[in-house]
Design an enzyme around this catalytic site. Structure first.
Site, PDB file in Angstrom:
ATOM      1  N   LYS A 127       0.843  -1.205   0.000  1.00 14.38           N
ATOM      2  CA  LYS A 127       0.000   0.000   0.000  1.00 14.38           C
ATOM      3  C   LYS A 127       0.879   1.255   0.000  1.00 14.38           C
ATOM      4  O   LYS A 127       0.607   2.219  -0.715  1.00 14.38           O
ATOM      5  CB  LYS A 127      -0.955  -0.019   1.214  1.00 14.38           C
ATOM      6  N   GLN A 184      -5.192  -1.643   9.178  1.00 12.30           N
ATOM      7  CA  GLN A 184      -5.071  -2.993   8.603  1.00 12.30           C
ATOM      8  C   GLN A 184      -5.681  -4.035   9.541  1.00 12.30           C
ATOM      9  O   GLN A 184      -5.392  -4.063  10.732  1.00 12.30           O
ATOM     10  CB  GLN A 184      -3.575  -3.283   8.356  1.00 12.30           C
ATOM     11  N   ASP A 200     -11.525   2.467   3.258  1.00 12.23           N
ATOM     12  CA  ASP A 200     -11.888   1.042   3.161  1.00 12.23           C
ATOM     13  C   ASP A 200     -13.395   0.884   2.920  1.00 12.23           C
ATOM     14  O   ASP A 200     -13.850  -0.198   2.555  1.00 12.23           O
ATOM     15  CB  ASP A 200     -11.570   0.330   4.486  1.00 12.23           C
TER      16      ASP A 200
HETATM   17  N1  GUN Z   1      -7.123  -6.951   5.637  1.00 18.16           N
HETATM   18  C1  GUN Z   1      -7.345  -7.700   4.516  1.00 18.16           C
HETATM   19  N2  GUN Z   1      -7.965  -6.956   3.576  1.00 18.16           N
HETATM   20  C2  GUN Z   1      -8.124  -5.724   4.090  1.00 18.16           C
HETATM   21  C3  GUN Z   1      -8.686  -4.523   3.585  1.00 18.16           C
HETATM   22  O1  GUN Z   1      -9.178  -4.442   2.459  1.00 18.16           O
HETATM   23  N3  GUN Z   1      -8.648  -3.458   4.422  1.00 18.16           N
HETATM   24  C4  GUN Z   1      -8.113  -3.523   5.677  1.00 18.16           C
HETATM   25  N4  GUN Z   1      -8.138  -2.435   6.415  1.00 18.16           N
HETATM   26  N5  GUN Z   1      -7.591  -4.626   6.174  1.00 18.16           N
HETATM   27  C5  GUN Z   1      -7.594  -5.716   5.377  1.00 18.16           C
END
Ligand code: GUN
Length: 285
Positions: free
Chosen positions: A52, A96, A119
């Site tokens: 990211k 996350q 998200d």
């Molecule tokens: N963990 C796995 N996929 C995601 C996601 O799309 N967003 C977040 N915040 N955590 C994750």
């Protein structure tokens, strides 16, 4: 034999568009900024977070990583989110998941300002998606819609089946397909005679989390098959929820693992962060 949907190529197009819009925003003195919070040392989460950050650099965003120890308390995490909500430089906040088990992810999600919720996990954003009037879409289902669009297959009036009912993928996925006038069925671990349902699907989205769960006999001839899975097979090799080698002989389009849905997810996060920056600077409602 199916055409392979190239997630890397579609993802690159999305990022190029985001990068071009970001360059134009920067001319106006606006730089989109993403804050990524990671708690503890889950190796998979560390890889996701690194990717990211890399994507942010690639498209020209400002980014900040907050790597907190596994011993972080709920209050410390909550306070960080509240601080980031107020920071102008931060357009989007991502925490996350999964969090260590002593922390409540719902509490954190509810604290993120819905305008910075890139998200699209906050109940306000989830509600807006349900109504069909939204700014942010959750990254994985949004990426899947881009992949389906890239095939040129018309979604309207098609039978779409989603396997899996998670809040992150299955439920919003069904809603996005419904918004484009598919006839949608959500299936899950308690569904009876799954094969009789999946074998009617013109569009099949597999988000189960079980290696090679979807076999060729479960797939309709000529279907579009989207594989959200990220598993290890018996030899430790990365594989999806779909038995790719056999299913690809039967369907019209299929996403590979890796190189299908995965690359799209981060690109859609970039798109959401750009949208957040525009909203916060009065360039979008
Ligand atoms: N963990 C796995 N996929 C995601 C996601 O799309 N967003 C977040 N915040 N955590 C994750």
């Amino acid at each position: 034999m199916a055409q392979i949907i190239d997630g890397k190529a579609v993802s690159k197009q999305v990022r190029e568009k985001v990068a071009a819009e970001t360059a134009a925003l920067k001319e106006k003195g606006i730089t989109p900024g993403l804050a990524v919070i990671i708690v503890g040392d889950d190796p998979a989460s560390q890889v996701y977070v690194r990717n990211k950050e890399k994507a942010c650099d690639e498209v020209g965003f400002y980014s900040e990583k907050f790597a907190l120890p596994a011993s972080t308390t709920q209050q410390e995490l909550n306070e960080l989110v509240m601080k980031l909500n107020k920071r102008d430089k931060i357009s989007g906040i991502l925490c996350q998941l999964p969090l260590p088990s002593h922390l409540d992810d719902k509490e954190v999600i509810n604290l993120i300002d819905p305008k910075k919720d890139v998200d699209a996990f906050h109940p306000v954003n989830v509600g807006e998606i349900m109504i069909g009037d939204y700014n942010f879409l959750p990254c994985t289902p949004a990426g899947i819609m881009e992949l389906i669009h890239s095939t040129g297959v018309d979604i309207c009036s098609k039978k779409a089946v989603v396997i899996g009912r998670s809040n992150i993928v299955g439920k919003p996925m069904a809603m996005l397909l419904l918004h484009e006038n598919a006839t949608v069925e959500i299936t899950h671990s308690k569904t009876k005679d799954l094969k009789s349902i999946t074998s009617q699907a013109d569009i099949l989205v597999a988000a189960i989390g079980k290696a090679k769960f979807v076999t060729a006999d479960m797939v309709k001839d000529g279907a579009v098959v989207i594989d959200v899975g990220m598993n290890r097979d018996e030899n430790g090799k990365l594989c999806g929820d779909v038995d790719f080698e056999n299913v690809k002989e039967k369907c019209s389009y299929i996403t590979p693992v890796p190189g299908g849905v995965g690359p799209m997810t981060i690109s859609m996060l970039m798109k959401n962060t750009l949208t957040a920056a525009k909203i916060q600077n009065g360039l979008m409602k």
